[in-house]
Design a protein around this motif. Sequence first.
Motif, PDB file in Angstrom:
ATOM      1  N   LEU A 156       0.836  -1.203   0.000  1.00 32.64           N
ATOM      2  CA  LEU A 156       0.000   0.000   0.000  1.00 32.64           C
ATOM      3  C   LEU A 156       0.872   1.254   0.000  1.00 32.64           C
ATOM      4  O   LEU A 156       0.548   2.266  -0.656  1.00 32.64           O
ATOM      5  N   ASN A 157       1.992   1.238   0.725  1.00 31.14           N
ATOM      6  CA  ASN A 157       2.894   2.387   0.744  1.00 31.14           C
ATOM      7  C   ASN A 157       3.493   2.622  -0.673  1.00 31.14           C
ATOM      8  O   ASN A 157       3.626   3.768  -1.132  1.00 31.14           O
ATOM      9  N   ASP A 158       3.855   1.536  -1.326  1.00 29.50           N
ATOM     10  CA  ASP A 158       4.383   1.668  -2.693  1.00 29.50           C
ATOM     11  C   ASP A 158       3.320   2.270  -3.623  1.00 29.50           C
ATOM     12  O   ASP A 158       3.594   3.193  -4.415  1.00 29.50           O
TER      13      ASP A 158
ATOM     14  N   LEU B 291       1.225   6.823  -6.785  1.00 31.31           N
ATOM     15  CA  LEU B 291       0.079   7.684  -7.163  1.00 31.31           C
ATOM     16  C   LEU B 291       0.379   9.135  -6.856  1.00 31.31           C
ATOM     17  O   LEU B 291      -0.007  10.036  -7.605  1.00 31.31           O
ATOM     18  N   GLU B 292       1.018   9.389  -5.730  1.00 29.76           N
ATOM     19  CA  GLU B 292       1.353  10.770  -5.394  1.00 29.76           C
ATOM     20  C   GLU B 292       2.339  11.340  -6.455  1.00 29.76           C
ATOM     21  O   GLU B 292       2.283  12.539  -6.800  1.00 29.76           O
TER      22      GLU B 292
ATOM     23  N   LEU C 245      -6.592  11.760  -9.218  1.00 30.77           N
ATOM     24  CA  LEU C 245      -6.060  10.770  -8.271  1.00 30.77           C
ATOM     25  C   LEU C 245      -6.225  11.207  -6.813  1.00 30.77           C
ATOM     26  O   LEU C 245      -5.795  10.501  -5.882  1.00 30.77           O
ATOM     27  N   ASP C 246      -6.826  12.355  -6.614  1.00 29.40           N
ATOM     28  CA  ASP C 246      -6.952  12.831  -5.226  1.00 29.40           C
ATOM     29  C   ASP C 246      -7.781  11.876  -4.360  1.00 29.40           C
ATOM     30  O   ASP C 246      -7.411  11.559  -3.218  1.00 29.40           O
TER      31      ASP C 246
ATOM     32  N   ALA D 125      -8.141   7.679  -0.089  1.00 32.68           N
ATOM     33  CA  ALA D 125      -8.636   6.367   0.343  1.00 32.68           C
ATOM     34  C   ALA D 125      -7.491   5.480   0.801  1.00 32.68           C
ATOM     35  O   ALA D 125      -7.593   4.747   1.800  1.00 32.68           O
ATOM     36  N   LEU D 126      -6.368   5.540   0.022  1.00 29.73           N
ATOM     37  CA  LEU D 126      -5.222   4.735   0.421  1.00 29.73           C
ATOM     38  C   LEU D 126      -4.673   5.187   1.770  1.00 29.73           C
ATOM     39  O   LEU D 126      -4.244   4.368   2.610  1.00 29.73           O
TER      40      LEU D 126
END
Length: 549
Positions: A243-245, A250-251, A261-262, A267-268
């Motif tokens: 999830l961190n990756d 995405l950021e 992608l906001d 959500a992540l």
Amino acid sequence: MLRGLDIRDMLLIDRLELEFQPGLNVLTGETGAGKSILLDSLGFVLGWRGRAELVRAGARQGEVTAWFDLPHGHPARAVLEDAGIAGGDELILRRVNTAEGRKTAYVNDRRTSGDVLRRLSETLVELHGQHDDRGLLDPKGHQRLLDEYAGAGDALARCRGAWRARSSTRRALADARRVLDAIREEEEFLRHSVSELDRLAPRAGEDAELDLRRRMMQGAERVRGDILRAHAALSSDGAESLLNDALRWLEGAAEGAEGSLDAPIAALARALNELADAEQGVAASLDVLSYDPRELEETEERLFAIRGLARKYDVLPDVLAEHAEMLRGRLAALDAGQEDLDTLERDLRAAEAEYAAAAGGLRALRQEAALRLDNAMRAELAPLKMERAVFETRITDGEPGPDGFDAVAFTVATNPGAPSGPLAKIASGGELSRFLLALKVCLTQNASGLTLIFDEIDRGVGGATADAVGRRLAALAGDAQVLVVTHSPQVAALGQHHWRVEKTVVDEITTSNVVPLGPDERIDEIARMLAGDVVTREARGAARALLDG
């Protein structure tokens, strides 16, 4: 004193009412006239055992009523009070017997038991004859008669109390020895069992506690592997890293995505926070379910040990501690048992000494009374033409009991130097009558309020001897009421009141009657007793001479 007797429909008696007087009352009549019926009827109302069939043939029931004077202090008053029956100067006894054999008793018009009648009768009437069963001819009753003569009531009470204490202590000692012997037989088992249970020291409820802890540890072992794998999947080496990756990628792309992608990035971020909470909860669960495998082993060993001892001693696991306490108590009883035995043995020695002293005192009292009775009998036998006869009250060692350790027997010898023996075996019929009359006089001299009944006490004697018997009866009647059934004209002539029992047959129905005799009628009756069926002038003259004394 017996004042009167009312008899209805008993045996050969249709209806008969008699009124008795103080002094010597004599009843005469031919053999078979019904004198025994009169005594049977009196015995019936007094509750004595007698004939089974008493109701007159054809009658629905028979009934006897007797009434007595009760002076102040008469022992019958105590019997009445004990039975809860109101008393007074007069006592009325009534007893009914149906043709079917049912008996009902009344005292002063209150229904009561035959036992109360018998207890009253003991204070009211003494019946005596050659074949009576009231104690004089029965050696088993001689000790009781001597004790009554001696006034040994207090000494007897002390002896009986000492016997009860001795017997109670002996039983306690025997019981203690049985218990101690039984415990000694299992001493090795007790000591091993107490040691075994003390080492384990089980507690009530411990079995359930251990079983719960064991099941928890066994359950943790099964599920902890899955929780560990889940923890690995949630940690930095698993889902958290991925999830961190994804969030980092995405950021990096968000600037060129024009805001599309906001929402996913937010959500992540939230997912990572939730994932961290989940990972912390799983880690905490792992801490709870962690255990030392040695604890499980120790828990199981103790649980199995408790259950094994429970099976061994055949009790529930929760009762093991209580069972151990019981075994310790038995072991303590064994350790203290000898001391208890020593105490009981000392108590028994003291109780035996007290009994020996009480029984010895009773023997001394009996020996003194025996001498007085023997001397009194010697004085009584002389006027009865038996001055050479020997009466002896023998006191020998008997089986110890509540009434002491004596055996008492009345023995007689008809002449000095002749062998002595029991009354019933040594004396002839006439001698026996006189022995028993003398003995009755001696034994009842202190009795108050008794009516003495002698049933043919003069049987087998005649002439001067019969006259001597009659004079002794008359002297006895000076201080008491005496009723005598007699065939002796010498005895009858000394009576102060005379009744004749006669039997009649009318229309083939036989009845007995009792009639009071006046002076002239007494002459005729005594003449009949002297001459038989044909009364002569000489017989009447002899009768007058007897009556004139």
